[in-house]
Motif scaffolding. Sequence first.
Motif, PDB file in Angstrom:
ATOM      1  N   ARG A 295      21.074 -18.152  27.903  1.00 43.98           N
ATOM      2  CA  ARG A 295      21.782 -18.713  26.742  1.00 43.98           C
ATOM      3  C   ARG A 295      23.211 -19.103  27.097  1.00 43.98           C
ATOM      4  O   ARG A 295      23.747 -20.079  26.570  1.00 43.98           O
ATOM      5  CB  ARG A 295      21.792 -17.708  25.587  1.00 43.98           C
ATOM      6  N   HIS A 296      23.822 -18.324  27.989  1.00 46.53           N
ATOM      7  CA  HIS A 296      25.233 -18.550  28.315  1.00 46.53           C
ATOM      8  C   HIS A 296      25.441 -19.221  29.673  1.00 46.53           C
ATOM      9  O   HIS A 296      26.592 -19.416  30.084  1.00 46.53           O
ATOM     10  CB  HIS A 296      25.995 -17.223  28.270  1.00 46.53           C
ATOM     11  N   GLY A 297      24.354 -19.551  30.357  1.00 45.91           N
ATOM     12  CA  GLY A 297      24.481 -20.224  31.647  1.00 45.91           C
ATOM     13  C   GLY A 297      25.100 -19.359  32.725  1.00 45.91           C
ATOM     14  O   GLY A 297      25.886 -19.855  33.548  1.00 45.91           O
ATOM     15  N   LEU A 298      24.755 -18.056  32.757  1.00 51.20           N
ATOM     16  CA  LEU A 298      25.353 -17.123  33.711  1.00 51.20           C
ATOM     17  C   LEU A 298      24.382 -16.783  34.835  1.00 51.20           C
ATOM     18  O   LEU A 298      23.174 -16.703  34.643  1.00 51.20           O
ATOM     19  CB  LEU A 298      25.767 -15.828  32.994  1.00 51.20           C
ATOM     20  N   TRP A 299      24.938 -16.600  36.013  1.00 49.50           N
ATOM     21  CA  TRP A 299      24.161 -16.141  37.166  1.00 49.50           C
ATOM     22  C   TRP A 299      23.725 -14.707  36.909  1.00 49.50           C
ATOM     23  O   TRP A 299      24.533 -13.853  36.538  1.00 49.50           O
ATOM     24  CB  TRP A 299      25.022 -16.220  38.416  1.00 49.50           C
ATOM     25  N   LEU A 300      22.445 -14.413  37.127  1.00 50.56           N
ATOM     26  CA  LEU A 300      21.930 -13.046  36.994  1.00 50.56           C
ATOM     27  C   LEU A 300      21.637 -12.482  38.376  1.00 50.56           C
ATOM     28  O   LEU A 300      20.761 -12.974  39.095  1.00 50.56           O
ATOM     29  CB  LEU A 300      20.664 -13.013  36.141  1.00 50.56           C
ATOM     30  N   HIS A 301      22.402 -11.463  38.736  1.00 52.08           N
ATOM     31  CA  HIS A 301      22.156 -10.719  39.974  1.00 52.08           C
ATOM     32  C   HIS A 301      21.572  -9.366  39.610  1.00 52.08           C
ATOM     33  O   HIS A 301      22.026  -8.722  38.661  1.00 52.08           O
ATOM     34  CB  HIS A 301      23.458 -10.524  40.758  1.00 52.08           C
ATOM     35  N   VAL A 302      20.558  -8.940  40.359  1.00 48.15           N
ATOM     36  CA  VAL A 302      19.963  -7.617  40.147  1.00 48.15           C
ATOM     37  C   VAL A 302      20.240  -6.749  41.366  1.00 48.15           C
ATOM     38  O   VAL A 302      19.811  -7.077  42.482  1.00 48.15           O
ATOM     39  CB  VAL A 302      18.443  -7.708  39.891  1.00 48.15           C
ATOM     40  N   ASP A 303      20.985  -5.689  41.148  1.00 42.95           N
ATOM     41  CA  ASP A 303      21.198  -4.702  42.209  1.00 42.95           C
ATOM     42  C   ASP A 303      19.995  -3.768  42.210  1.00 42.95           C
ATOM     43  O   ASP A 303      19.948  -2.782  41.477  1.00 42.95           O
ATOM     44  CB  ASP A 303      22.496  -3.932  41.959  1.00 42.95           C
ATOM     45  N   ALA A 304      19.018  -4.122  43.038  1.00 41.01           N
ATOM     46  CA  ALA A 304      17.820  -3.291  43.188  1.00 41.01           C
ATOM     47  C   ALA A 304      17.852  -2.575  44.538  1.00 41.01           C
ATOM     48  O   ALA A 304      16.808  -2.315  45.137  1.00 41.01           O
ATOM     49  CB  ALA A 304      16.567  -4.156  43.062  1.00 41.01           C
ATOM     50  N   SER A 305      19.063  -2.287  44.994  1.00 45.02           N
ATOM     51  CA  SER A 305      19.215  -1.616  46.285  1.00 45.02           C
ATOM     52  C   SER A 305      18.357  -0.352  46.348  1.00 45.02           C
ATOM     53  O   SER A 305      17.673  -0.089  47.338  1.00 45.02           O
ATOM     54  CB  SER A 305      20.686  -1.254  46.526  1.00 45.02           C
ATOM     55  N   TRP A 306      18.372   0.418  45.277  1.00 43.92           N
ATOM     56  CA  TRP A 306      17.609   1.663  45.235  1.00 43.92           C
ATOM     57  C   TRP A 306      16.214   1.436  44.661  1.00 43.92           C
ATOM     58  O   TRP A 306      15.206   1.858  45.233  1.00 43.92           O
ATOM     59  CB  TRP A 306      18.382   2.702  44.428  1.00 43.92           C
ATOM     60  N   GLY A 307      16.112   0.740  43.550  1.00 45.87           N
ATOM     61  CA  GLY A 307      14.826   0.639  42.857  1.00 45.87           C
ATOM     62  C   GLY A 307      13.925  -0.482  43.314  1.00 45.87           C
ATOM     63  O   GLY A 307      12.755  -0.546  42.901  1.00 45.87           O
ATOM     64  N   GLY A 308      14.407  -1.363  44.186  1.00 50.64           N
ATOM     65  CA  GLY A 308      13.616  -2.518  44.583  1.00 50.64           C
ATOM     66  C   GLY A 308      12.299  -2.171  45.244  1.00 50.64           C
ATOM     67  O   GLY A 308      11.331  -2.938  45.166  1.00 50.64           O
ATOM     68  N   SER A 309      12.246  -1.002  45.888  1.00 51.55           N
ATOM     69  CA  SER A 309      11.026  -0.641  46.610  1.00 51.55           C
ATOM     70  C   SER A 309       9.844  -0.387  45.687  1.00 51.55           C
ATOM     71  O   SER A 309       8.689  -0.406  46.132  1.00 51.55           O
ATOM     72  CB  SER A 309      11.285   0.587  47.491  1.00 51.55           C
ATOM     73  N   ALA A 310      10.099  -0.187  44.392  1.00 54.51           N
ATOM     74  CA  ALA A 310       8.990  -0.064  43.440  1.00 54.51           C
ATOM     75  C   ALA A 310       8.193  -1.362  43.338  1.00 54.51           C
ATOM     76  O   ALA A 310       7.059  -1.365  42.853  1.00 54.51           O
ATOM     77  CB  ALA A 310       9.521   0.344  42.066  1.00 54.51           C
ATOM     78  N   LEU A 311       8.759  -2.455  43.819  1.00 55.23           N
ATOM     79  CA  LEU A 311       8.065  -3.742  43.773  1.00 55.23           C
ATOM     80  C   LEU A 311       6.794  -3.745  44.619  1.00 55.23           C
ATOM     81  O   LEU A 311       5.883  -4.539  44.364  1.00 55.23           O
ATOM     82  CB  LEU A 311       8.987  -4.868  44.253  1.00 55.23           C
ATOM     83  N   VAL A 312       6.700  -2.891  45.632  1.00 50.78           N
ATOM     84  CA  VAL A 312       5.500  -2.881  46.480  1.00 50.78           C
ATOM     85  C   VAL A 312       4.382  -2.055  45.861  1.00 50.78           C
ATOM     86  O   VAL A 312       3.272  -2.011  46.394  1.00 50.78           O
ATOM     87  CB  VAL A 312       5.807  -2.361  47.907  1.00 50.78           C
ATOM     88  N   SER A 313       4.654  -1.397  44.728  1.00 48.91           N
ATOM     89  CA  SER A 313       3.642  -0.589  44.048  1.00 48.91           C
ATOM     90  C   SER A 313       3.120  -1.328  42.821  1.00 48.91           C
ATOM     91  O   SER A 313       3.872  -1.634  41.902  1.00 48.91           O
ATOM     92  CB  SER A 313       4.244   0.758  43.616  1.00 48.91           C
ATOM     93  N   ARG A 314       1.830  -1.583  42.803  1.00 48.11           N
ATOM     94  CA  ARG A 314       1.233  -2.255  41.647  1.00 48.11           C
ATOM     95  C   ARG A 314       1.349  -1.392  40.395  1.00 48.11           C
ATOM     96  O   ARG A 314       1.427  -1.909  39.281  1.00 48.11           O
ATOM     97  CB  ARG A 314      -0.236  -2.584  41.931  1.00 48.11           C
ATOM     98  N   LYS A 315       1.407  -0.088  40.585  1.00 49.60           N
ATOM     99  CA  LYS A 315       1.488   0.834  39.457  1.00 49.60           C
ATOM    100  C   LYS A 315       2.890   0.901  38.870  1.00 49.60           C
ATOM    101  O   LYS A 315       3.057   1.009  37.643  1.00 49.60           O
ATOM    102  CB  LYS A 315       1.053   2.236  39.906  1.00 49.60           C
TER     103      LYS A 315
END
Length: 502
Positions: free
Chosen positions: A274-294
Amino acid sequence: MTPGKKIPVFVDGVVLNGPQTDVKAGEKFVEEACRLIMEEVVLKATDINEKVCEWQPPEQLRQLLDLEMRDTGESQDKLLKLCQDVIRYSVKTNHPRFFNQLYAGLDYHSLAARIITEALNPSIYTYEVSPVFLLVEEAVLKKMIECVGWKEGDGIFNPGGSVSNMCAMNLARYRHCPDIKDKGLSGLPRLILFTSAECHYSMKKAASFLGIGTQNVYFVETDGRGKMIPEELEKQIWQGKQEGAVPFLVCATSGTTVLGAFDPLDEIAEVCERHGLWLHVDASWGGSALVSRKHRRLLHGIHRADSVAWNPHKMLMAGIQCSALLVKDKSDLLKKCYSAKATYLFQQDKFYDVSYDTGDKSIQCSRRPDAFKFWMTWKAVGTSGLEERVNRAFALSRYLVDEIKKREGFKLLIEPEYTNVCFWYIPPSLREMAEGPEFWRKLSLVAPAIKEKMMKKGSLMLGYQPHRGKVNFFRQVVISPQVSREDMDFLLDEIDSLGRDM
């Protein structure tokens, strides 16, 4: 002159014939040092019967270690003894009962990869000096981008999540104000960014380092679980605009450092769009959950981000340091932002495809091949093996939570959604006391005192902290696949043993 022997060549009194070093002696030292590493680190330091640390105060440790550098070199035997002492008095982060940080454990394939890269000593800025490692980094980045849910993208490995966050912040600013690269800060409006009140401290550091200023970091309030409240984000953006400032970035967190909270990315993405802002996600710690389908549902909506920081050296045990900055943009934005076009390094008339000279996308010149150790692990265990590690860590955390609820004297701070388990230990002397100011004052002293005892004993290492009005509590984090249910039981038994008489 004997036949075949060359005449010595001297320049400024220095003999230039042959190598300066004693090659045979050097090879022997490396061989002995590797044997020592295998025995003392790979085998002994991972044994639960050994200490996590051999604690010594700084003054005493200075006496135990020969730290002085002298005019003459030491003997090989003395150097090997020094190596042994370094290992002995260092914290064994690969011990199954090291729970102190957001990294732990030993991955054997990653370790082998690290030994290879240390021995080869490469720097991955150009294909000509690092052909294999640049192709490996490309392959790993492509796979990580797929995990995020993008069809294409770009990326670079950085020396840690803090640098990845800083590079993302700078990239977002460059996208908003491309002239800053040449003209600097003087002509810019007051730029502001938004992040969670539970964000990593690297966001403040990055704003300071980049000249944005820490006062221009708006911290958005979180709910009871530590998640950013999208409605509060919207309010803060409007408030900043009314003050005459120019918003350019929102940083969401997937896996906060203390509570392990995941911000609602879909709702935050709606606000950013809505505001035209860049969205950065700091998934430094939680990003590894991406490899789990669960468990990847925790990062639902991450595909809508413009950039993502993800550290495989944490949950996936790639070995410090291994941090990727992933970028959705495919217009070469990274290179446009960071390129300095050094003609002595990035010549455009080389005999091969210079698009493989990716070093100009980084703020660094010399850069380690950090992707290689993660690649080796991924090749060894496959995506299913990485998924199993993540799922097991979640299951062990769930077991620990259930045990905490059963045991007298243990009190859970919050139901975890990741593998951060935060809890108090309440010694018998406080269990009948009403939860007033005096109770909390006394309880705040418990975790530090138990931590001191466990470190001096060397039985385990566990972090503690106060947090947003809550007095000191333990934060246990499960990462290593070498950790077992028995280690969870030991953790609670040991805390109770060390604290019951307080």
